[in-house]
Scaffold this motif. Structure first.
Motif, PDB file in Angstrom:
ATOM      1  N   MET A 142      33.582  44.762  54.117  1.00 58.73           N
ATOM      2  CA  MET A 142      32.204  45.002  53.741  1.00 58.73           C
ATOM      3  C   MET A 142      31.937  44.295  52.420  1.00 58.73           C
ATOM      4  O   MET A 142      32.642  44.494  51.445  1.00 58.73           O
ATOM      5  CB  MET A 142      31.993  46.511  53.613  1.00 58.73           C
ATOM      6  CG  MET A 142      30.645  46.870  53.064  1.00 58.73           C
ATOM      7  SD  MET A 142      30.415  48.642  52.859  1.00 58.73           S
ATOM      8  CE  MET A 142      30.535  49.187  54.519  1.00 58.73           C
ATOM      9  N   LYS A 143      30.932  43.452  52.372  1.00 59.75           N
ATOM     10  CA  LYS A 143      30.602  42.720  51.153  1.00 59.75           C
ATOM     11  C   LYS A 143      29.603  43.523  50.329  1.00 59.75           C
ATOM     12  O   LYS A 143      28.717  44.169  50.855  1.00 59.75           O
ATOM     13  CB  LYS A 143      30.031  41.352  51.485  1.00 59.75           C
ATOM     14  CG  LYS A 143      31.076  40.444  52.066  1.00 59.75           C
ATOM     15  CD  LYS A 143      30.637  39.028  51.962  1.00 59.75           C
ATOM     16  CE  LYS A 143      31.785  38.175  52.466  1.00 59.75           C
ATOM     17  NZ  LYS A 143      31.746  36.853  52.008  1.00 59.75           N
ATOM     18  N   ARG A 144      29.781  43.437  49.031  1.00 57.68           N
ATOM     19  CA  ARG A 144      28.871  44.101  48.106  1.00 57.68           C
ATOM     20  C   ARG A 144      27.663  43.204  47.867  1.00 57.68           C
ATOM     21  O   ARG A 144      27.806  41.995  47.768  1.00 57.68           O
ATOM     22  CB  ARG A 144      29.572  44.331  46.770  1.00 57.68           C
ATOM     23  CG  ARG A 144      30.779  45.212  46.867  1.00 57.68           C
ATOM     24  CD  ARG A 144      31.467  45.225  45.496  1.00 57.68           C
ATOM     25  NE  ARG A 144      32.759  45.832  45.586  1.00 57.68           N
ATOM     26  CZ  ARG A 144      33.006  47.115  45.435  1.00 57.68           C
ATOM     27  NH1 ARG A 144      32.038  47.949  45.208  1.00 57.68           N
ATOM     28  NH2 ARG A 144      34.228  47.581  45.504  1.00 57.68           N
ATOM     29  N   LYS A 145      26.494  43.792  47.716  1.00 56.65           N
ATOM     30  CA  LYS A 145      25.310  43.004  47.398  1.00 56.65           C
ATOM     31  C   LYS A 145      25.303  42.658  45.911  1.00 56.65           C
ATOM     32  O   LYS A 145      25.020  41.554  45.534  1.00 56.65           O
ATOM     33  CB  LYS A 145      24.042  43.761  47.789  1.00 56.65           C
ATOM     34  CG  LYS A 145      23.864  43.855  49.286  1.00 56.65           C
ATOM     35  CD  LYS A 145      22.586  44.524  49.652  1.00 56.65           C
ATOM     36  CE  LYS A 145      22.490  44.580  51.162  1.00 56.65           C
ATOM     37  NZ  LYS A 145      21.298  45.197  51.630  1.00 56.65           N
ATOM     38  N   GLU A 146      25.603  43.623  45.088  1.00 55.58           N
ATOM     39  CA  GLU A 146      25.660  43.411  43.644  1.00 55.58           C
ATOM     40  C   GLU A 146      27.120  43.452  43.242  1.00 55.58           C
ATOM     41  O   GLU A 146      27.854  44.335  43.635  1.00 55.58           O
ATOM     42  CB  GLU A 146      24.895  44.528  42.923  1.00 55.58           C
ATOM     43  CG  GLU A 146      23.473  44.674  43.374  1.00 55.58           C
ATOM     44  CD  GLU A 146      22.506  44.346  42.277  1.00 55.58           C
ATOM     45  OE1 GLU A 146      22.922  44.232  41.130  1.00 55.58           O
ATOM     46  OE2 GLU A 146      21.324  44.202  42.593  1.00 55.58           O
ATOM     47  N   ARG A 147      27.539  42.456  42.455  1.00 59.79           N
ATOM     48  CA  ARG A 147      28.935  42.401  42.051  1.00 59.79           C
ATOM     49  C   ARG A 147      29.035  42.264  40.540  1.00 59.79           C
ATOM     50  O   ARG A 147      29.352  41.190  40.039  1.00 59.79           O
ATOM     51  CB  ARG A 147      29.642  41.256  42.752  1.00 59.79           C
ATOM     52  CG  ARG A 147      29.725  41.460  44.254  1.00 59.79           C
ATOM     53  CD  ARG A 147      30.308  40.279  44.904  1.00 59.79           C
ATOM     54  NE  ARG A 147      29.414  39.149  44.639  1.00 59.79           N
ATOM     55  CZ  ARG A 147      29.499  37.981  45.219  1.00 59.79           C
ATOM     56  NH1 ARG A 147      30.416  37.741  46.078  1.00 59.79           N
ATOM     57  NH2 ARG A 147      28.666  37.012  44.932  1.00 59.79           N
ATOM     58  N   PRO A 148      28.764  43.329  39.811  1.00 59.27           N
ATOM     59  CA  PRO A 148      28.840  43.236  38.354  1.00 59.27           C
ATOM     60  C   PRO A 148      30.275  43.249  37.837  1.00 59.27           C
ATOM     61  O   PRO A 148      30.502  43.063  36.660  1.00 59.27           O
ATOM     62  CB  PRO A 148      28.088  44.486  37.897  1.00 59.27           C
ATOM     63  CG  PRO A 148      28.326  45.474  38.994  1.00 59.27           C
ATOM     64  CD  PRO A 148      28.347  44.645  40.260  1.00 59.27           C
ATOM     65  N   ASN A 149      31.231  43.446  38.718  1.00 57.08           N
ATOM     66  CA  ASN A 149      32.622  43.540  38.305  1.00 57.08           C
ATOM     67  C   ASN A 149      33.183  42.174  37.918  1.00 57.08           C
ATOM     68  O   ASN A 149      32.779  41.150  38.460  1.00 57.08           O
ATOM     69  CB  ASN A 149      33.474  44.136  39.431  1.00 57.08           C
ATOM     70  CG  ASN A 149      33.083  45.560  39.729  1.00 57.08           C
ATOM     71  OD1 ASN A 149      32.790  46.334  38.840  1.00 57.08           O
ATOM     72  ND2 ASN A 149      33.059  45.902  41.005  1.00 57.08           N
ATOM     73  N   ARG A 150      34.131  42.200  36.977  1.00 63.98           N
ATOM     74  CA  ARG A 150      34.837  40.990  36.547  1.00 63.98           C
ATOM     75  C   ARG A 150      36.326  41.271  36.635  1.00 63.98           C
ATOM     76  O   ARG A 150      36.806  42.242  36.069  1.00 63.98           O
ATOM     77  CB  ARG A 150      34.442  40.617  35.133  1.00 63.98           C
ATOM     78  CG  ARG A 150      32.958  40.206  35.063  1.00 63.98           C
ATOM     79  CD  ARG A 150      32.599  39.555  33.762  1.00 63.98           C
ATOM     80  NE  ARG A 150      33.288  38.258  33.711  1.00 63.98           N
ATOM     81  CZ  ARG A 150      33.715  37.710  32.580  1.00 63.98           C
ATOM     82  NH1 ARG A 150      33.541  38.308  31.434  1.00 63.98           N
ATOM     83  NH2 ARG A 150      34.329  36.552  32.587  1.00 63.98           N
ATOM     84  N   VAL A 151      37.042  40.385  37.319  1.00 63.29           N
ATOM     85  CA  VAL A 151      38.449  40.585  37.637  1.00 63.29           C
ATOM     86  C   VAL A 151      39.314  39.558  36.904  1.00 63.29           C
ATOM     87  O   VAL A 151      39.016  38.362  36.930  1.00 63.29           O
ATOM     88  CB  VAL A 151      38.695  40.429  39.153  1.00 63.29           C
ATOM     89  CG1 VAL A 151      40.145  40.702  39.507  1.00 63.29           C
ATOM     90  CG2 VAL A 151      37.751  41.315  39.955  1.00 63.29           C
ATOM     91  N   LEU A 152      40.393  40.034  36.306  1.00 58.39           N
ATOM     92  CA  LEU A 152      41.453  39.168  35.799  1.00 58.39           C
ATOM     93  C   LEU A 152      42.553  39.194  36.849  1.00 58.39           C
ATOM     94  O   LEU A 152      43.019  40.267  37.226  1.00 58.39           O
ATOM     95  CB  LEU A 152      41.994  39.682  34.458  1.00 58.39           C
ATOM     96  CG  LEU A 152      43.232  38.957  33.924  1.00 58.39           C
ATOM     97  CD1 LEU A 152      42.918  37.499  33.609  1.00 58.39           C
ATOM     98  CD2 LEU A 152      43.768  39.677  32.695  1.00 58.39           C
ATOM     99  N   PHE A 153      42.953  38.028  37.350  1.00 56.36           N
ATOM    100  CA  PHE A 153      43.934  37.917  38.421  1.00 56.36           C
ATOM    101  C   PHE A 153      45.148  37.170  37.882  1.00 56.36           C
ATOM    102  O   PHE A 153      45.051  36.000  37.516  1.00 56.36           O
ATOM    103  CB  PHE A 153      43.293  37.187  39.600  1.00 56.36           C
ATOM    104  CG  PHE A 153      44.140  37.027  40.833  1.00 56.36           C
ATOM    105  CD1 PHE A 153      45.237  37.828  41.098  1.00 56.36           C
ATOM    106  CD2 PHE A 153      43.813  36.057  41.761  1.00 56.36           C
ATOM    107  CE1 PHE A 153      45.995  37.664  42.251  1.00 56.36           C
ATOM    108  CE2 PHE A 153      44.549  35.874  42.927  1.00 56.36           C
ATOM    109  CZ  PHE A 153      45.649  36.682  43.168  1.00 56.36           C
ATOM    110  N   VAL A 154      46.293  37.869  37.793  1.00 60.71           N
ATOM    111  CA  VAL A 154      47.546  37.268  37.334  1.00 60.71           C
ATOM    112  C   VAL A 154      48.564  37.346  38.465  1.00 60.71           C
ATOM    113  O   VAL A 154      48.704  38.379  39.115  1.00 60.71           O
ATOM    114  CB  VAL A 154      48.080  37.937  36.048  1.00 60.71           C
ATOM    115  CG1 VAL A 154      47.141  37.681  34.868  1.00 60.71           C
ATOM    116  CG2 VAL A 154      48.288  39.426  36.218  1.00 60.71           C
ATOM    117  N   VAL A 155      49.273  36.222  38.719  1.00 55.25           N
ATOM    118  CA  VAL A 155      50.156  36.126  39.875  1.00 55.25           C
ATOM    119  C   VAL A 155      51.563  35.700  39.468  1.00 55.25           C
ATOM    120  O   VAL A 155      51.737  34.671  38.821  1.00 55.25           O
ATOM    121  CB  VAL A 155      49.607  35.088  40.881  1.00 55.25           C
ATOM    122  CG1 VAL A 155      50.541  34.940  42.068  1.00 55.25           C
ATOM    123  CG2 VAL A 155      48.212  35.444  41.336  1.00 55.25           C
TER     124      VAL A 155
END
Length: 175
Positions: A1-14
């Protein structure tokens, strides 16, 4: 399910090698694609959580020589983690320590973060995850295989508020 509003900010470390080594399935070499695997993960993270504010792959220099172009194309910042010799002349992997150190710094200094996504199921990253949680960040995890996740990492991973399921994204390097 896709969000309409995406105010989130993700830091992705691998932890690149952790993801690749944990992948258990045998794949036809003609269909093996690191690029496709990470592209799918990135699309899933942005679709389910929000914008990726920074994406970092931690790997030894020899792996960067092989996979660096693909990772760069996907927007990864490549952090080289050389293997070093200790006093007993044994080789030590610096990936975990570099990822933890830089991850903690990024969690403290990247404005507007809401989530930390760790690409490893290794319990060694529990301290980084706990520091992120103390800053109020939600935790997501990327793994090659659900069985490669430590019980501690699973426990620390947050649930998606829309689905109620743990935010675990599976990496599959196939086209």
């Amino acid at each position: 399910m896709k969000r309409k509003e995406r105010p989130n900010r993700v830091l992705f470390v691998v932890d690149y090698e952790n993801i690749i080594i944990s992948f258990k399935e045998s794949i036809d070499p003609a269909k093996f694609s690191i690029e496709a695997g990470f592209q799918r993960v990135i699309e899933n993270i942005t679709g389910q959580i929000g914008e990726i504010a920074g994406i970092f792959a931690f790997l030894p220099p020899d792996r960067a020589m092989v996979w660096g172009a693909e990772l760069h194309k996907l927007g990864f910042n490549i952090i080289l983690c050389p293997r070093i010799k200790d006093k007993e002349d044994e080789e030590l992997d610096t990936t975990d320590s570099r990822m933890i150190e830089l991850g903690e710094w990024l969690v403290e200094n990247t404005k507007g973060l809401t989530h930390l996504c760790v690409g490893s199921g290794d319990a060694d990253f529990s301290g980084l995850i706990m520091k992120a949680k103390l800053k109020g960040l939600k935790i997501a995890v990327v793994a090659a295989d659900i069985r490669s996740l430590s019980a501690k990492v699973i426990e620390l991973t947050d649930k998606d508020p829309l689905t109620g399921k743990k935010m675990v994204f599976l990496f599959s390097p196939t086209e």
